[in-house]
Write an enzyme that holds these catalytic residues in place. Structure first.
Site, PDB file in Angstrom:
ATOM      1  N   GLU A 313      -7.451   3.813  -3.786  1.00  0.00           N
ATOM      2  CA  GLU A 313      -8.172   2.618  -3.331  1.00  0.00           C
ATOM      3  C   GLU A 313      -9.667   2.896  -3.207  1.00  0.00           C
ATOM      4  O   GLU A 313     -10.500   2.049  -3.546  1.00  0.00           O
ATOM      5  CB  GLU A 313      -7.601   2.120  -2.011  1.00  0.00           C
ATOM      6  CG  GLU A 313      -8.133   0.752  -1.636  1.00  0.00           C
ATOM      7  CD  GLU A 313      -7.370   0.091  -0.513  1.00  0.00           C
ATOM      8  OE1 GLU A 313      -7.572  -1.119  -0.297  1.00  0.00           O
ATOM      9  OE2 GLU A 313      -6.571   0.776   0.171  1.00  0.00           O
ATOM     10  N   HIS A 339       2.431   0.202   8.877  1.00  0.00           N
ATOM     11  CA  HIS A 339       2.571  -0.463   7.580  1.00  0.00           C
ATOM     12  C   HIS A 339       3.742  -1.434   7.656  1.00  0.00           C
ATOM     13  O   HIS A 339       4.907  -1.033   7.675  1.00  0.00           O
ATOM     14  CB  HIS A 339       2.789   0.574   6.487  1.00  0.00           C
ATOM     15  CG  HIS A 339       2.697   0.016   5.099  1.00  0.00           C
ATOM     16  ND1 HIS A 339       2.575  -1.339   4.840  1.00  0.00           N
ATOM     17  CD2 HIS A 339       2.703   0.635   3.883  1.00  0.00           C
ATOM     18  CE1 HIS A 339       2.514  -1.533   3.531  1.00  0.00           C
ATOM     19  NE2 HIS A 339       2.590  -0.351   2.929  1.00  0.00           N
TER      20      HIS A 339
END
Length: 412
Positions: A313, A339
């Protein structure tokens, strides 16, 4: 092409059972992790702590006992968050119900139901499997249930793009309203995976954090990161055509101006190591809005706290933004929520909208040890006051899924 705004939001998360409590936890960088042993005996897995909703009570959100028994936990979360979002948005009763959609993503669907009914079948035989097993298990039952609650008869489906599901759902709802297929939609994600079966699967893949220090668990972009903390919950937004929202005097959190979705077409679980697909999703979102990369002030990163995701990312952000990558701010609110898999995109869109509304960028909580390979401004530990104008929310998922939403600060 019509403009689309966010007029209602609802959240049930480990970090708070409302948008206000979630935002406070995110703003303060205050994670909430609980022992897995509170839910089942974890002796056969390496995970010690999870990000779970404790003492969940569907009745507190107006879900009766009979109805709750016929819903998987993920579906209860979605309905509770949708009820909050609708109460926040106010009445849409003047709209044609066939012009109001419900699009809610889930990476897995009814995990608890699958595990429990499989156990019953093995112990007592197929005849003891619940007649509600299939409708409780399927991923599209969350949008179906929410639609039945409010009587909305427009486009209704579950976006299933793994951990990008919530973002995909919001993006598809945005496009449907922008292109005049819908006038409004409830969109977001829901997930409930605090069960032995999914945790065993993730644990065997070595993607979960096995640490026991709650201050060093979910630490995206930190050199000492060691996997993600599995979470659960739901985040649902009301998206609405701008002129209708203004005509009824709705409060507006932010405007949705761009959406990009791509596939890496690279690997079952690993992202393209060059971040090309992730970068292209962000580029598509910017292009749709006609916004230059230099105009973006903040990115709510996917930021899972796995080594490969954080590197990829970071590389993707540099690919899109060049030198500006070092001037914009990036943070991962998974450092607070864990998450939440298919629910993550919905919750993170809410937090991105709140960041724009409040002029406060939430931190990456407990980020203490800089990683020389992750060298951007990740807002370590403390929130930052800054009035961002444009903000991206990124999501990546198994199967090579990438999705990015571009939001804009709302001003009359």
């Amino acid at each position: 092409m019509r403009r689309v705004v966010i007029t209602g939001m609802g959240a049930v998360t480990p970090a708070g059972l409302s948008v206000d409590s979630l935002w406070e936890s995110a703003r303060l960088g205050r994670p909430h992790f609980t022992p897995l042993s509170n839910y089942f005996d974890p002796k056969d897995v390496g995970v010690k702590l999870v990000s779970a909703i404790e003492d969940w009570d569907p009745a507190a959100f107006g879900i009766g006992k009979k109805d709750a028994r016929r819903m998987d936990r993920y579906c209860q979360f979605a309905l509770a968050a949708a009820k909050q979002a609708m109460a926040d948005a106010g009445s849409l009763s003047d709209l044609d119900p066939y012009r109001v959609g419900v699009i809610i993503g889930s990476g897995i669907g009814g995990c608890d139901t699958i595990q429990e009914e499989h156990r019953k079948m093995l112990e007592k035989g197929p005849g003891k499997v619940s007649v509600f097993f299939v409708p409780m298990m399927i991923a599209n039952m969350a949008p179906g249930t929410v639609a039945m609650e409010f009587g909305y008869k427009g486009a209704n489906f579950a976006a299933v793009t793994a951990c990008a599901s919530g973002t995909t759902a919001i993006g598809e709802a945005f496009h449907a309203i922008k292109n005049n297929y819908l006038d409004a939609a409830l969109a977001g994600g829901a997930e409930a995976t605090i069960s032995l079966l999914p945790i065993a699967g993730f644990d065997n893949m070595k993607t979960l954090c096995t640490g026991e220090d709650p201050n060093r668990l979910s630490i995206p972009f930190d050199k000492e990161r060691g996997g993600f903390v599995i979470g659960e919950g739901s985040g649902i937004l009301v998206l609405e055509e701008l002129e209708h929202a203004k005509a009824r005097g709705a409060k507006i959190y932010a405007e949705v101006v761009g959406y990009g979705a791509t596939a890496d077409a690279y690997h079952m679980t690993s992202p393209d190591p060059e971040g090309k697909g992730t970068a292209k999703a962000m580029e598509f979102a910017l292009s749709e809005a006609g916004v230059a990369p230099e105009a973006v002030d903040y990115i709510n990163a996917h930021g899972t706290s796995t080594h490969l995701n954080d590197l990829v990312e970071t590389a993707a952000i540099k690919r899109v933004f060049g030198e500006h990558a070092y001037r914009l701010a990036v943070s991962s609110t998974k450092s607070v929520t864990g998450h939440m898999l298919g629910a993550a995109g919905g919750v993170e869109a809410i937090l991105t909208a709140k960041a724009l509304q409040e002029g406060i960028l939430p931190p990456t909580a407990n980020l203490e040890v800089p990683d020389e390979e992750c060298d951007l401004d990740y807002i370590p530990k403390m929130a930052r006051e800054k009035q961002a104008v444009y903000a991206l929310s990124n999501s990546l998922g198994f199967g090579g899924q990438n999705a990015a939403l571009l939001l804009k600060h709302w001003e009359e």
